[in-house]
Enzyme design. Sequence first.
Site, short mmCIF file in Angstrom:
data_model
loop_
_atom_site.label_atom_id
_atom_site.label_comp_id
_atom_site.label_asym_id
_atom_site.label_seq_id
_atom_site.Cartn_x
_atom_site.Cartn_y
_atom_site.Cartn_z
N TYR A 20 8.63 -0.99 -10.54
CA TYR A 20 8.83 -2.24 -11.28
C TYR A 20 9.32 -2.16 -12.75
O TYR A 20 8.75 -2.84 -13.56
CB TYR A 20 7.72 -3.22 -10.97
CG TYR A 20 7.74 -3.52 -9.77
CD1 TYR A 20 8.81 -4.78 -9.18
CD2 TYR A 20 6.95 -3.46 -8.87
CE1 TYR A 20 8.64 -5.13 -7.97
CE2 TYR A 20 7.04 -3.75 -7.17
CZ TYR A 20 8.01 -4.59 -6.99
OH TYR A 20 8.07 -5.29 -5.92
N TYR A 147 4.07 -12.48 -0.70
CA TYR A 147 4.34 -11.09 -1.13
C TYR A 147 3.57 -10.12 -0.12
O TYR A 147 2.35 -10.29 -0.02
CB TYR A 147 3.97 -10.87 -2.63
CG TYR A 147 4.34 -9.30 -2.94
CD1 TYR A 147 5.55 -8.78 -2.88
CD2 TYR A 147 2.98 -8.38 -3.14
CE1 TYR A 147 5.81 -7.48 -3.22
CE2 TYR A 147 3.28 -7.05 -2.96
CZ TYR A 147 4.79 -6.44 -3.08
OH TYR A 147 4.96 -5.04 -3.43
N ASP A 239 -2.96 -11.52 5.58
CA ASP A 239 -2.79 -10.57 4.75
C ASP A 239 -3.95 -10.79 3.65
O ASP A 239 -3.80 -11.47 2.73
CB ASP A 239 -1.43 -10.75 4.13
CG ASP A 239 -1.31 -9.60 3.15
OD1 ASP A 239 -2.32 -9.08 2.72
OD2 ASP A 239 -0.07 -9.52 2.57
N LYS A 268 -5.78 -2.18 -1.15
CA LYS A 268 -6.27 -2.36 -2.28
C LYS A 268 -7.80 -2.20 -2.53
O LYS A 268 -8.32 -1.14 -2.93
CB LYS A 268 -5.96 -3.72 -2.86
CG LYS A 268 -4.22 -4.22 -3.19
CD LYS A 268 -3.99 -5.11 -4.28
CE LYS A 268 -2.46 -4.69 -4.47
NZ LYS A 268 -1.36 -5.80 -3.78
C1 LIG Z 1 -0.20 -5.53 -3.15
C2 LIG Z 1 -0.02 -6.37 -1.96
C3 LIG Z 1 0.60 -5.78 -0.74
C4 LIG Z 1 0.93 -4.39 -0.70
O1 LIG Z 1 0.19 -3.47 -1.11
P1 LIG Z 1 0.67 -1.93 -1.67
O2 LIG Z 1 -0.41 -1.14 -1.38
O3 LIG Z 1 1.12 -2.13 -2.82
O4 LIG Z 1 1.95 -1.45 -0.69
C5 LIG Z 1 0.65 -6.41 0.35
N1 LIG Z 1 0.12 -7.97 0.54
C6 LIG Z 1 -0.43 -8.32 -0.62
C7 LIG Z 1 -1.24 -9.89 -0.63
C8 LIG Z 1 -0.52 -7.47 -1.92
O5 LIG Z 1 -1.01 -8.14 -2.76
#
Ligand SMILES: *Cc1c(COP(=O)(O)O)cnc(C)c1O
Length: 426
Positions: A20, A147, A239, A268
């Site tokens: 980015y 996202y 998610d 994460k």
């Molecule tokens: C960061 C993120 C992703 C993607 O995870 P990466 O490990 O960066 O590929 C998917 N969904 C949400 C809500 C995120 O914040």
Amino acid sequence: MKTLQQDLIARDYNVNWHPYTQMKTARDIIPIVRAQGSYIYDANDKRYIDAVSSWWVTLHGHAHPYITKKLSDQLLNLEQVIFAGFTHQPAIELSERLLELLPENQTKSFYSDNGSTAIEVALKMAIQANFNKAGKKKKIIAFKNGYHGDTFGAMSVSGRGIWTDPFGDMLFEVLFIDTPKLDNIEELKLFIDTHAKETICFIYEPLVQGAGGMLMHQPEPLSELMKYCKEREILLIQDEIFVGFGRTGRMFAANHLSESPDIMCFSKGLTGGTLPLGMTTCTEQIYNAFYSEDKTKALFHGHSFTASPLACTAALASLDLLLEKKTQESIKRIQDKHHSFIEQLSKHPKVLDARQCGTIFAMEWKTLQSTSYFSDMHDLLYPFFLERGVLMRPLGNIIYLVPPYCISDQDLDYIYSCILEALELI
Ligand SMILES: *Cc1c(COP(=O)(O)O)cnc(C)c1O
């Protein structure tokens, strides 16, 4: 003589391409040589408070001694093994322990190695479950401004914008809806109802849309929407990659909701931010759509580093720490401090909105331009905070805090004072 800092910057620029980042106009990339707790240190030994948990991953602080010890023991014992046809204790124990904490209907776990892949797995589970049952459904519903990652499937279900424009024609079609509020929920239901028969799944970030600008919505209308989808046999993909593991003040966003999803995604904070790991969990019903004598009904997915024993070990250690009373109190403490700061900000003439969800704080700056990621505000604010030893990454004119749970009251107060100073000066 070049300093170490200058040397690393120059060599980095020669060979590395950063995420980015417009490499031509990016200000100097900062070389980090060590990290401890809430702090990262550059090659000049300048200290920065990591107020964004290094892109929302670090939970208990950097280089945590407990996680480090468990990891080094594991590294000497079993560093990696293929996960097709083989298994290992860290993966078994992590699935057992995590599933125990999730909504009761979650019974199986599928590993991958980052957030985007956890999303790809979830989408493939939902789509192939329909295929395996000879279903004819084709549609997917997602939130506007969502996202879910940067791989093609994850991009397809994410909000469209400048980021996705170059790939627009190659992304699969998705029906985008607004996040639910008390005054639009009936409208959303009506829309869903017209597509219900052809819709495979609904994918959403619960409570906080992170990359979309820390946009927040309430648990009650989301639960209502989830219930409505379930009644129409639309699978729910939740998610929790960003909001999981305490960020919202509870262990998972799921703990705020009265309905349970069919599929959940984690990454994460899963390993406390120590190593990359992705996890997709699902219900017995989803699992059973693949469970068969027929080999062609197996889930066709796998990564080289599926269920890395090291990453699973870090996740187990992180879970130990997260469940400690001390950590839970810290989460509450951060939440309370954000709350008082928001009260202090609410009357400020330059503040358009200040909001929080648990330990996540966000504030929108009043600007003449419309709110956007590419807003010039970012270019003013990002260096302003760096100069003061605070790592924050404003999303356009939205600044936010996602601190590691070990952050001290003193450091939080210092960050708040920098924000107030910025409001005076910028
Ligand atoms: C960061 C993120 C992703 C993607 O995870 P990466 O490990 O960066 O590929 C998917 N969904 C949400 C809500 C995120 O914040």
